[in-house]
Design an enzyme around this catalytic site. Sequence first.
Site, PDB file in Angstrom:
ATOM      1  N   CYS A  58      -8.424   6.528   1.312  1.00  0.00           N
ATOM      2  CA  CYS A  58      -7.057   6.906   1.678  1.00  0.00           C
ATOM      3  C   CYS A  58      -6.718   6.595   3.128  1.00  0.00           C
ATOM      4  CB  CYS A  58      -6.780   8.367   1.338  1.00  0.00           C
ATOM      5  SG  CYS A  58      -7.741   9.577   2.293  1.00  0.00           S
ATOM      6  N   HIS A 108      -6.854  14.214   2.664  1.00  0.00           N
ATOM      7  CA  HIS A 108      -6.179  13.092   2.010  1.00  0.00           C
ATOM      8  C   HIS A 108      -4.906  12.755   2.756  1.00  0.00           C
ATOM      9  CE1 HIS A 108      -5.667  10.273  -1.252  1.00  0.00           C
ATOM     10  NE2 HIS A 108      -4.410  10.643  -1.382  1.00  0.00           N
ATOM     11  N   HIS A 120      -0.739   5.548  -2.196  1.00  0.00           N
ATOM     12  CA  HIS A 120      -2.003   5.989  -1.594  1.00  0.00           C
ATOM     13  C   HIS A 120      -3.194   5.471  -2.371  1.00  0.00           C
ATOM     14  CE1 HIS A 120      -2.417   9.738  -4.354  1.00  0.00           C
ATOM     15  NE2 HIS A 120      -1.358   9.084  -4.759  1.00  0.00           N
TER      16      HIS A 120
END
Length: 145
Positions: A58, A108, A120
């Site tokens: 990420c 994240h 993402h």
Amino acid sequence: MPETNAPEAEEYIPETSAPETEAVSSSSLGQQIADYGVQFVGNPYVWGGTSLTNGADCSGFTQSVFANFGIYLTRTAESQAYGGTSVSLDQLQPGDLLFYNSTGSIDHVAIYIGGGQIVHAANSTKGIIISSAYYATPVRACRYW
């Protein structure tokens, strides 16, 4: 005499238009970042990776997308959360970063693309995807552009 007044008025109009043009380019940079990130949907998630084509996690994904625009991001989601300018979750614009916390700390990061959606590097099963920005509750947002 009216002929001499007309050119002066024409010269004045471009000067007032310049700041509006700058404002448009500023907001369009966020859209350009979002659009660039979307191009990599379908590519793999790789833990520790930073390659937009061969695999990224990420924060590697966000770091590499922003690098394309000459914007430096640190390497981890948590450290990226404390850079840039903090943005209220109700003032999101395309290109803003959204951060999530499922483990007790920020773990994240995603790029907001507008319309309540993010792009993402989700996980090794899903890869780079577009999903709802609210698949989980975002805990922070920031703008680097």
